[in-house]
Design a protein around this motif. Structure first.
Motif, PDB file in Angstrom:
ATOM      1  N   SER A 152      45.673  56.048  45.829  1.00 16.89           N
ATOM      2  CA  SER A 152      45.755  54.759  46.540  1.00 16.89           C
ATOM      3  C   SER A 152      44.486  53.946  46.344  1.00 16.89           C
ATOM      4  O   SER A 152      44.538  52.743  46.082  1.00 16.89           O
ATOM      5  N   MET A 153      43.335  54.613  46.489  1.00 15.92           N
ATOM      6  CA  MET A 153      42.077  53.871  46.405  1.00 15.92           C
ATOM      7  C   MET A 153      41.802  53.393  44.977  1.00 15.92           C
ATOM      8  O   MET A 153      41.206  52.335  44.782  1.00 15.92           O
ATOM      9  N   ALA A 154      42.262  54.176  43.990  1.00 15.87           N
ATOM     10  CA  ALA A 154      42.126  53.723  42.595  1.00 15.87           C
ATOM     11  C   ALA A 154      42.953  52.451  42.405  1.00 15.87           C
ATOM     12  O   ALA A 154      42.531  51.497  41.740  1.00 15.87           O
ATOM     13  N   LEU A 155      44.138  52.426  43.034  1.00 14.48           N
ATOM     14  CA  LEU A 155      45.020  51.256  42.937  1.00 14.48           C
ATOM     15  C   LEU A 155      44.421  50.054  43.686  1.00 14.48           C
ATOM     16  O   LEU A 155      44.471  48.916  43.193  1.00 14.48           O
ATOM     17  N   VAL A 156      43.842  50.331  44.858  1.00 12.79           N
ATOM     18  CA  VAL A 156      43.169  49.253  45.618  1.00 12.79           C
ATOM     19  C   VAL A 156      42.074  48.632  44.751  1.00 12.79           C
ATOM     20  O   VAL A 156      41.972  47.408  44.628  1.00 12.79           O
ATOM     21  N   ALA A 157      41.284  49.496  44.130  1.00 15.55           N
ATOM     22  CA  ALA A 157      40.187  49.015  43.283  1.00 15.55           C
ATOM     23  C   ALA A 157      40.733  48.172  42.130  1.00 15.55           C
ATOM     24  O   ALA A 157      40.233  47.073  41.854  1.00 15.55           O
ATOM     25  N   ALA A 158      41.792  48.673  41.482  1.00 14.22           N
ATOM     26  CA  ALA A 158      42.361  47.956  40.332  1.00 14.22           C
ATOM     27  C   ALA A 158      42.928  46.602  40.756  1.00 14.22           C
ATOM     28  O   ALA A 158      42.723  45.588  40.074  1.00 14.22           O
ATOM     29  N   LEU A 159      43.609  46.570  41.912  1.00 19.06           N
ATOM     30  CA  LEU A 159      44.208  45.302  42.362  1.00 19.06           C
ATOM     31  C   LEU A 159      43.143  44.312  42.828  1.00 19.06           C
ATOM     32  O   LEU A 159      43.293  43.098  42.634  1.00 19.06           O
ATOM     33  N   LEU A 160      42.057  44.825  43.438  1.00 21.07           N
ATOM     34  CA  LEU A 160      40.961  43.917  43.812  1.00 21.07           C
ATOM     35  C   LEU A 160      40.334  43.317  42.556  1.00 21.07           C
ATOM     36  O   LEU A 160      40.055  42.121  42.492  1.00 21.07           O
ATOM     37  N   MET A 161      40.123  44.155  41.540  1.00 15.54           N
ATOM     38  CA  MET A 161      39.545  43.644  40.289  1.00 15.54           C
ATOM     39  C   MET A 161      40.506  42.652  39.634  1.00 15.54           C
ATOM     40  O   MET A 161      40.082  41.610  39.111  1.00 15.54           O
ATOM     41  N   ALA A 162      41.811  42.950  39.697  1.00 12.84           N
ATOM     42  CA  ALA A 162      42.809  42.025  39.144  1.00 12.84           C
ATOM     43  C   ALA A 162      42.755  40.685  39.883  1.00 12.84           C
ATOM     44  O   ALA A 162      42.824  39.614  39.264  1.00 12.84           O
ATOM     45  N   GLY A 163      42.581  40.740  41.212  1.00 16.61           N
ATOM     46  CA  GLY A 163      42.440  39.518  42.013  1.00 16.61           C
ATOM     47  C   GLY A 163      41.225  38.715  41.555  1.00 16.61           C
ATOM     48  O   GLY A 163      41.275  37.491  41.448  1.00 16.61           O
ATOM     49  N   GLY A 164      40.144  39.430  41.276  1.00 17.16           N
ATOM     50  CA  GLY A 164      38.933  38.776  40.776  1.00 17.16           C
ATOM     51  C   GLY A 164      39.200  38.062  39.456  1.00 17.16           C
ATOM     52  O   GLY A 164      38.686  36.968  39.214  1.00 17.16           O
ATOM     53  N   VAL A 165      40.038  38.673  38.612  1.00 10.35           N
ATOM     54  CA  VAL A 165      40.385  38.067  37.318  1.00 10.35           C
ATOM     55  C   VAL A 165      41.294  36.850  37.539  1.00 10.35           C
ATOM     56  O   VAL A 165      41.074  35.778  36.964  1.00 10.35           O
ATOM     57  N   ILE A 166      42.298  36.990  38.400  1.00  7.79           N
ATOM     58  CA  ILE A 166      43.268  35.907  38.630  1.00  7.79           C
ATOM     59  C   ILE A 166      42.582  34.654  39.162  1.00  7.79           C
ATOM     60  O   ILE A 166      42.852  33.551  38.710  1.00  7.79           O
ATOM     61  N   TRP A 167      41.684  34.839  40.151  1.00  9.27           N
ATOM     62  CA  TRP A 167      41.045  33.669  40.784  1.00  9.27           C
ATOM     63  C   TRP A 167      39.642  33.418  40.229  1.00  9.27           C
ATOM     64  O   TRP A 167      38.905  32.630  40.814  1.00  9.27           O
ATOM     65  N   LEU A 168      39.279  34.106  39.161  1.00 16.55           N
ATOM     66  CA  LEU A 168      37.924  34.026  38.595  1.00 16.55           C
ATOM     67  C   LEU A 168      36.876  34.172  39.692  1.00 16.55           C
ATOM     68  O   LEU A 168      35.921  33.403  39.771  1.00 16.55           O
ATOM     69  N   ASP A 169      37.119  35.152  40.567  1.00 18.33           N
ATOM     70  CA  ASP A 169      36.233  35.390  41.695  1.00 18.33           C
ATOM     71  C   ASP A 169      35.418  36.644  41.383  1.00 18.33           C
ATOM     72  O   ASP A 169      35.886  37.771  41.535  1.00 18.33           O
ATOM     73  N   VAL A 170      34.200  36.412  40.895  1.00 14.72           N
ATOM     74  CA  VAL A 170      33.363  37.527  40.450  1.00 14.72           C
ATOM     75  C   VAL A 170      33.043  38.465  41.613  1.00 14.72           C
ATOM     76  O   VAL A 170      32.999  39.683  41.438  1.00 14.72           O
ATOM     77  N   SER A 171      32.832  37.888  42.811  1.00 14.34           N
ATOM     78  CA  SER A 171      32.480  38.743  43.955  1.00 14.34           C
ATOM     79  C   SER A 171      33.611  39.727  44.254  1.00 14.34           C
ATOM     80  O   SER A 171      33.375  40.901  44.514  1.00 14.34           O
ATOM     81  N   GLN A 172      34.878  39.258  44.180  1.00 17.30           N
ATOM     82  CA  GLN A 172      36.012  40.148  44.437  1.00 17.30           C
ATOM     83  C   GLN A 172      36.098  41.232  43.356  1.00 17.30           C
ATOM     84  O   GLN A 172      36.380  42.396  43.649  1.00 17.30           O
ATOM     85  N   PHE A 173      35.835  40.843  42.118  1.00  9.82           N
ATOM     86  CA  PHE A 173      35.859  41.815  41.022  1.00  9.82           C
ATOM     87  C   PHE A 173      34.805  42.900  41.262  1.00  9.82           C
ATOM     88  O   PHE A 173      35.081  44.092  41.115  1.00  9.82           O
ATOM     89  N   VAL A 174      33.601  42.474  41.649  1.00 12.28           N
ATOM     90  CA  VAL A 174      32.499  43.428  41.864  1.00 12.28           C
ATOM     91  C   VAL A 174      32.841  44.368  43.032  1.00 12.28           C
ATOM     92  O   VAL A 174      32.589  45.573  42.957  1.00 12.28           O
ATOM     93  N   ILE A 175      33.440  43.812  44.092  1.00 16.80           N
ATOM     94  CA  ILE A 175      33.821  44.653  45.234  1.00 16.80           C
ATOM     95  C   ILE A 175      34.858  45.696  44.774  1.00 16.80           C
ATOM     96  O   ILE A 175      34.766  46.873  45.130  1.00 16.80           O
ATOM     97  N   GLY A 176      35.829  45.268  43.967  1.00 19.99           N
ATOM     98  CA  GLY A 176      36.828  46.199  43.419  1.00 19.99           C
ATOM     99  C   GLY A 176      36.170  47.285  42.579  1.00 19.99           C
ATOM    100  O   GLY A 176      36.503  48.471  42.701  1.00 19.99           O
ATOM    101  N   ALA A 177      35.207  46.893  41.763  1.00 17.07           N
ATOM    102  CA  ALA A 177      34.508  47.865  40.916  1.00 17.07           C
ATOM    103  C   ALA A 177      33.731  48.851  41.788  1.00 17.07           C
ATOM    104  O   ALA A 177      33.680  50.056  41.486  1.00 17.07           O
ATOM    105  N   CYS A 178      33.140  48.366  42.881  1.00 13.05           N
ATOM    106  CA  CYS A 178      32.397  49.245  43.796  1.00 13.05           C
ATOM    107  C   CYS A 178      33.344  50.229  44.490  1.00 13.05           C
ATOM    108  O   CYS A 178      32.999  51.393  44.680  1.00 13.05           O
TER     109      CYS A 178
END
Lengths: 231, 99
Positions: A152-178
């Motif tokens: 589940s948490m791997a999926l949460v991370a992947a979807l947060l990073m995907a959100g960062g890509v969709i909205w070009l939101d670097v902070s969301q991508f970094v949070i997903g990576a963390c």
């Protein structure tokens, strides 16, 4: 009608407002920006707060009750059920926030938001399937919990990073990576520390993200900021 | 003195400034429904329509009428011209206030 609002009138017949003080205009813009941001703006900060609390509270009974020398005696089934309830509460809050953020709007952003929401539902249905199968396998409940939670948490991370890509939101991508990094560390360390790492690591990370949302977005500019900079 | 201000008179009125500020918060390909805009502005429908007409005449916003289910619905959005004019207004205001 907001009781705090002054009546909005144009004194001039042509609709211009020559008596409108520029300093007042700036205040009006800031006031309206704040109102829009509060009611309808970026829901990320509230999402981080909701999930930070859900993880911190949800993982805590597991963290406290596992290991050779547990701090409190809580049966694994109860601890997992409390975690499940916290996640369910998080899902309800996230749906409300997501719907509120796009209410009364249509276009690209609401379509993206809707499709992004569906991607969470569809992928987490697979996690529900995994959970059922592991439950049926007769595996140790804590090991089963770890497998389902790690996936589940791997999926949460992947979807947060995907959100960062969709909205070009670097902070969301970094949070997903963390989140991915914290989950990886927790999986490498394994039980029983896994629950503490997820409780304080993932829960703490998201609460910090909620607390420092604005400075984080200043440090890590996103698509919206790039748009503001355009002529 | 105010005559010399380089502030766009179409935008420089409290109600229209609020409309522009609210619509500028949307993405470039997004629209907001009339009732939602009205709710965010706390204005009467008649007052809002009057100001919207002025902004539409200036080419700053588009007003799209459509049918949703069985009910008519109205959506508003900034045009590229409106977004650019709002950007210019903000810069002019900042310059005027010594920002």
């Amino acid at each position: 009608m907001n009781a705090n609002d002054k009546p909005v009138v144009d004194p001039a017949a042509d609709g211009s407002d020559a008596g409108f003080d520029p300093a007042e205009a700036l205040r009006v813009m800031q006031d309206q920006d704040a109102k829009v941001d509060q009611q309808f703006g970026n829901p990320d900060r509230k999402m981080y707060l909701v999930w930070g609390l859900a993880y911190l509270i949800g993982y805590l009974p597991l963290a406290l009750s596992r290991g050779a020398d547990p701090i409190v005696e809580i049966p694994i089934g109860i601890a997992l059920a409390i975690f499940g309830l916290c996640i369910a509460a998080g899902i309800v809050a996230a749906v409300v926030l997501g719907v509120r953020a796009t209410r009364g709007t249509r276009g690209e952003s609401s379509r993206r938001g809707m499709l992004y929401g569906f991607s969470w539902w569809f992928s987490f249905m697979c996690i529900a399937g995994l959970s059922i199968q592991i439950g049926r396998s007769g595996a140790d409940p804590e090991i089963a919990g770890l497998i389902v939670n790690g996936a589940s948490m791997a999926l949460v991370a992947a979807l947060l990073m995907a959100g960062g890509v969709i909205w070009l939101d670097v902070s969301q991508f970094v949070i997903g990576a963390c989140v991915a990094l914290i989950t990886l560390i927790a999986l490498v360390v394994g039980l029983p520390a896994y629950w503490w790492i997820m409780c304080l690591g993932a829960g703490g990370l998201l609460l910090l993200a909620a607390l420092f949302h604005r400075p984080l977005r200043r440090i890590l500019p996103d698509g919206a900021l790039a748009q503001d900079a355009a002529p | 003195m105010t005559d010399a201000l380089p502030l766009d008179p179409v935008i420089h009125a409290e109600a229209r400034l609020r409309v522009m500020t609210t619509l500028a918060a949307l993405g470039p390909k997004d629209q907001m429904s009339f009732p939602r805009l009205q709710e965010l502005l706390g204005m009467t429908a008649g007052n809002l329509s009057t100001h919207n007409r002025k902004l539409e005449e200036a080419g700053y916003i588009t007003v799209t009428k459509t049918i949703e289910g069985r009910s008519p619905a109205t959506y508003l959005a900034l045009t590229d011209t409106g977004r650019a004019a709002f950007g210019t207004y903000r810069k002019a205001l900042a310059a005027l206030l010594g920002g």
